[in-house]
Design an enzyme around this catalytic site. Structure first.
Site, PDB file in Angstrom:
ATOM      1  N   GLU A  25      -3.134 -55.336  32.276  1.00  0.00           N
ATOM      2  CA  GLU A  25      -2.344 -53.996  31.852  1.00  0.00           C
ATOM      3  C   GLU A  25      -3.108 -52.802  32.657  1.00  0.00           C
ATOM      4  OE1 GLU A  25      -1.437 -53.795  27.283  1.00  0.00           O
ATOM      5  OE2 GLU A  25      -3.244 -55.000  27.443  1.00  0.00           O
ATOM      6  N   GLU A  76      -7.002 -45.649  20.881  1.00  0.00           N
ATOM      7  CA  GLU A  76      -7.773 -44.698  19.975  1.00  0.00           C
ATOM      8  C   GLU A  76      -8.843 -44.090  20.888  1.00  0.00           C
ATOM      9  OE1 GLU A  76      -6.588 -48.456  17.381  1.00  0.00           O
ATOM     10  OE2 GLU A  76      -6.746 -47.968  19.570  1.00  0.00           O
ATOM     11  N   LYS A 102       2.384 -46.425  23.625  1.00  0.00           N
ATOM     12  CA  LYS A 102       2.469 -47.235  24.865  1.00  0.00           C
ATOM     13  C   LYS A 102       4.103 -47.830  25.049  1.00  0.00           C
ATOM     14  CE  LYS A 102       0.133 -50.347  27.686  1.00  0.00           C
ATOM     15  NZ  LYS A 102      -1.167 -51.352  27.824  1.00  0.00           N
TER      16      LYS A 102
END
Length: 122
Positions: A25, A76, A102
């Site tokens: 990712e 976060e 996302k």
């Protein structure tokens, strides 16, 4: 007449960035969407029509963009950093509500977005 609560609101800020728990990712990246609501007193700007009496949307966007460029594992953490930067940059901010999403999360589900919402007070 007296204004009591004033907010700068930016919705649907779209940025491509490299965040996620999985290494892949952070290499490939993804689309992220940010909504932010900032409580600040811009009553003088409402009267004077002067940008110097408020916070520029462009400046807020640039601060968000800078934090989004720093890879993180967790949404976060990104929200925390964005709000920290905004509170440090603009002394008139009283409160921030931030939502970070996302798109197309890699979790074997049929979800458009996943995200977090956080509230901060000075």
């Amino acid at each position: 007449m007296k204004a009591t609560d004033m907010y700068i609101i930016m919705k649907g800020i779209k940025l491509y960035a490299f965040h996620g728990v999985m290494e892949q990712e952070r290499k490939i990246g993804a689309n992220f969407i940010i909504d932010i609501k900032i409580k600040t007193d811009f009553s003088k700007a409402a009267i004077s029509d002067s940008l110097e009496e408020t916070i520029s949307y462009a400046d807020i966007f640039n601060d968000i963009k800078k934090e989004m460029e720093i890879p993180s594992k967790l949404l976060e953490n990104i929200c925390q950093r964005i709000c920290n930067r905004l509170f440090l940059s603009y002394s008139t901010i009283e409160y921030i509500n931030i939502r970070l999403f996302k798109e197309n999360p890699p979790m074997n589900s049929n979800s458009d977005t996943v995200g977090v919402e956080m509230n901060y007070e000075r």
